[in-house]
Design an enzyme around this catalytic site. Structure first.
Site, PDB file in Angstrom:
ATOM      1  N   HIS A  68       0.837  -1.204   0.000  1.00  0.00           N
ATOM      2  CA  HIS A  68       0.000   0.000   0.000  1.00  0.00           C
ATOM      3  C   HIS A  68       0.869   1.249   0.000  1.00  0.00           C
ATOM      4  O   HIS A  68       1.866   1.339   0.719  1.00  0.00           O
ATOM      5  CB  HIS A  68      -0.965   0.009   1.192  1.00  0.00           C
ATOM      6  CG  HIS A  68      -0.309  -0.045   2.547  1.00  0.00           C
ATOM      7  ND1 HIS A  68       0.062   1.086   3.242  1.00  0.00           N
ATOM      8  CD2 HIS A  68       0.013  -1.090   3.341  1.00  0.00           C
ATOM      9  CE1 HIS A  68       0.578   0.739   4.405  1.00  0.00           C
ATOM     10  NE2 HIS A  68       0.576  -0.587   4.486  1.00  0.00           N
ATOM     11  N   ASP A  70      -0.552   4.217   0.677  1.00  0.00           N
ATOM     12  CA  ASP A  70      -1.094   5.170   1.650  1.00  0.00           C
ATOM     13  C   ASP A  70      -0.400   5.015   2.999  1.00  0.00           C
ATOM     14  O   ASP A  70       0.114   3.948   3.345  1.00  0.00           O
ATOM     15  CB  ASP A  70      -2.608   5.015   1.799  1.00  0.00           C
ATOM     16  CG  ASP A  70      -3.035   3.644   2.322  1.00  0.00           C
ATOM     17  OD1 ASP A  70      -2.479   2.636   1.843  1.00  0.00           O
ATOM     18  OD2 ASP A  70      -3.919   3.592   3.197  1.00  0.00           O
ATOM     19  N   ASP A 101       6.455   1.547   6.989  1.00  0.00           N
ATOM     20  CA  ASP A 101       5.115   1.031   6.693  1.00  0.00           C
ATOM     21  C   ASP A 101       4.477   1.823   5.558  1.00  0.00           C
ATOM     22  O   ASP A 101       3.732   2.758   5.801  1.00  0.00           O
ATOM     23  CB  ASP A 101       4.254   1.110   7.954  1.00  0.00           C
ATOM     24  CG  ASP A 101       2.916   0.421   7.822  1.00  0.00           C
ATOM     25  OD1 ASP A 101       2.729  -0.345   6.870  1.00  0.00           O
ATOM     26  OD2 ASP A 101       2.053   0.656   8.685  1.00  0.00           O
ATOM     27  N   GLU A 135      -5.260   0.981   2.477  1.00  0.00           N
ATOM     28  CA  GLU A 135      -5.019  -0.098   3.438  1.00  0.00           C
ATOM     29  C   GLU A 135      -5.123   0.411   4.859  1.00  0.00           C
ATOM     30  O   GLU A 135      -5.623  -0.284   5.738  1.00  0.00           O
ATOM     31  CB  GLU A 135      -3.636  -0.718   3.210  1.00  0.00           C
ATOM     32  CG  GLU A 135      -3.436  -2.074   3.893  1.00  0.00           C
ATOM     33  CD  GLU A 135      -2.945  -1.976   5.334  1.00  0.00           C
ATOM     34  OE1 GLU A 135      -2.995  -2.988   6.046  1.00  0.00           O
ATOM     35  OE2 GLU A 135      -2.516  -0.883   5.771  1.00  0.00           O
ATOM     36  N   GLU A 136      -4.664   1.640   5.084  1.00  0.00           N
ATOM     37  CA  GLU A 136      -4.668   2.192   6.433  1.00  0.00           C
ATOM     38  C   GLU A 136      -6.034   2.748   6.833  1.00  0.00           C
ATOM     39  O   GLU A 136      -6.239   3.108   7.993  1.00  0.00           O
ATOM     40  CB  GLU A 136      -3.619   3.314   6.551  1.00  0.00           C
ATOM     41  CG  GLU A 136      -2.191   2.877   6.283  1.00  0.00           C
ATOM     42  CD  GLU A 136      -1.607   2.021   7.401  1.00  0.00           C
ATOM     43  OE1 GLU A 136      -2.372   1.621   8.306  1.00  0.00           O
ATOM     44  OE2 GLU A 136      -0.401   1.748   7.368  1.00  0.00           O
ATOM     45  N   GLU A 164       4.219  -6.075   4.443  1.00  0.00           N
ATOM     46  CA  GLU A 164       4.035  -5.460   5.760  1.00  0.00           C
ATOM     47  C   GLU A 164       5.311  -5.579   6.600  1.00  0.00           C
ATOM     48  O   GLU A 164       6.051  -6.555   6.471  1.00  0.00           O
ATOM     49  CB  GLU A 164       2.875  -6.125   6.507  1.00  0.00           C
ATOM     50  CG  GLU A 164       1.504  -5.833   5.936  1.00  0.00           C
ATOM     51  CD  GLU A 164       1.075  -4.388   6.133  1.00  0.00           C
ATOM     52  OE1 GLU A 164       1.688  -3.679   6.957  1.00  0.00           O
ATOM     53  OE2 GLU A 164       0.127  -3.957   5.453  1.00  0.00           O
ATOM     54  N   HIS A 350       3.644   3.953  12.466  1.00  0.00           N
ATOM     55  CA  HIS A 350       2.544   4.801  12.947  1.00  0.00           C
ATOM     56  C   HIS A 350       2.988   5.765  14.046  1.00  0.00           C
ATOM     57  O   HIS A 350       2.143   6.452  14.635  1.00  0.00           O
ATOM     58  CB  HIS A 350       1.365   3.964  13.447  1.00  0.00           C
ATOM     59  CG  HIS A 350       0.667   3.181  12.370  1.00  0.00           C
ATOM     60  ND1 HIS A 350      -0.655   2.832  12.440  1.00  0.00           N
ATOM     61  CD2 HIS A 350       1.103   2.683  11.189  1.00  0.00           C
ATOM     62  CE1 HIS A 350      -1.010   2.153  11.357  1.00  0.00           C
ATOM     63  NE2 HIS A 350       0.064   2.045  10.582  1.00  0.00           N
TER      64      HIS A 350
END
Length: 379
Positions: A68, A70, A101, A135-136, A164, A350
């Site tokens: 992903h 995003d 990520d 995805e997030e 991931e 994150h």
């Protein structure tokens, strides 16, 4: 190619503030590079989400990399030591939102594919990338709709590596060969509002709910199995009342979640919850949301190919694990028999000052390339 090829591409991707669902042309950049080495690239867009399906070759087996573009919002920028969308090298790390990520994984696989194709232009089988910008977030217009499209077209996936960030202490120490399912419930228990001084004229839903919740919390739902820990039940929210101390509430709401293994089905979990609530005589409404079914890839061609690639590159014997939250692997597993997740260390994902070790970029790329070799060039 050198590690700088991965680093340059990672930096280009981080510099694009692709907070869900905005792709900010990350996928266009990827498509341009992939088309130069013979990939057929297709954009599948819906609901403001951009998805890329890029494939090279028409034969089997089809090996897919999923990822992903995003990222989650950076949070307070004044808490970062540098701008989250200005990739910054410092003290052996690359800083920026998405560094771990998962823009480094995407860049590493693209460069790995370039190297692989340069040496094996007529390679057997096919290579593909499935990249989403959702995805997030809600994950309703992303990987899941691409999988639906591929199913309708009859494109058969054989292997999928999801990029991931699975590593914990060192690159290559952990791979995810499965994930638990997620089942959430919103329970509304109905009572009769009244004055606390006259409880006989009211029916307190909190008092009715409490013993039922106590029983649910104490249940052993299953014992797990070889690959999964036991299913867990957690209450995440409780709400009742008006804020006044002299009013018996008219209703109580509880939100809860199961993280469940292949040892239980959603239907079994739902039935057991309803049995407890009914036995306690509650007047209630219960709404369910299945976030994802569990999936598992037992030891086989894909796990062996990746684990041996990791060992050849790092010397580590990777642990196969099913811990953690849900991922887009849950959608891909519906159309692909073997799915595994592997990527860089996840300690800062994150978080403020998200980063990846610069020294891990080349090994990550090499592991992906070795895995392609193991899957597509095996005798």
């Amino acid at each position: 190619m050198t590690a700088s090829a991965v680093l340059d591409l990672v930096k280009d991707l981080i510099a694009r503030p692709s907070v869900t669902p905005d792709d900010v042309d990350c996928q266009m950049l990827l498509a341009q590079r992939l088309e130069r080495i013979g990939f057929q690239c297709e954009t599948i867009a819906r609901g403001g989400v951009t998805n890329l399906w890029a494939r090279r070759g028409a034969g089997a087996p089809l090996t897919v990399f999923a990822g992903h573009t995003d990222v989650v919002p950076p949070g307070p920028r004044d808490k970062w030591d540098s701008d989250p969308f200005v990739p910054t090298e410092r003290d052996g790390f690359l800083y920026g939102r998405g560094a771990a990520d998962m823009k480094s994984s995407i860049a590493a696989f693209v460069v790995a594919a370039e190297e692989f194709v340069a040496v094996h232009p007529e390679h057997p089988g096919s290579i593909a990338l499935l990249i989403t910008s959702d995805e997030e977030g809600p994950a309703v217009d992303g990987t899941v709709i691409v999988c639906d499209e591929l199913r309708q077209r009859g494109e058969q996936l054989d292997y999928c590596i999801v990029g991931e960030p699975t590593s914990t202490e060192a690159l290559g120490d952990v791979c995810k060969n499965g994930r638990r399912g997620s089942l959430s419930g919103r329970l509304l228990v109905k009572g009769v509002q009244g004055h606390v001084a006259y409880p006989h004229l009211a029916r307190n839903p909190v008092h009715q709910l409490a013993p039922a919740l106590t029983e649910l919390v104490a249940i052993e739902w299953d014992q797990g199995n070889e690959y999964f820990p036991p299913t867990t039940f957690q209450v995440s929210n409780l709400h009742a009342g008006t804020g006044a101390t002299n009013v018996v509430p008219g209703e109580a709401v509880a939100l809860f979640n199961f993280r469940f293994s292949t040892a239980s089905t959603p239907g079994q979990l739902k039935a057991r919850v309803h049995e407890v609530l009914d036995r306690h005589g509650l007047e209630y409404q219960l709404d369910w949301e299945l976030g994802g079914e569990p999936f598992l890839t037992p030891r086989g061609s894909l796990t062996d190919a990746l684990v041996s690639a990791i060992q050849a590159e790092t010397g580590l014997q990777a642990e196969l694990s099913t811990t953690g939250g849900t991922s887009d692997g849950r959608f891909i597993a519906r159309i692909c028999p073997q799915v595994i997740e592997f990527g860089p260390c996840n300690a800062t994902i994150h978080k403020v000052n998200e980063r990846i070790e610069l020294s891990s970029l080349a090994p990550l790329k090499n592991i992906y390339r070795r895995t392609l070799e193991n899957l597509l060039l095996a005798d």
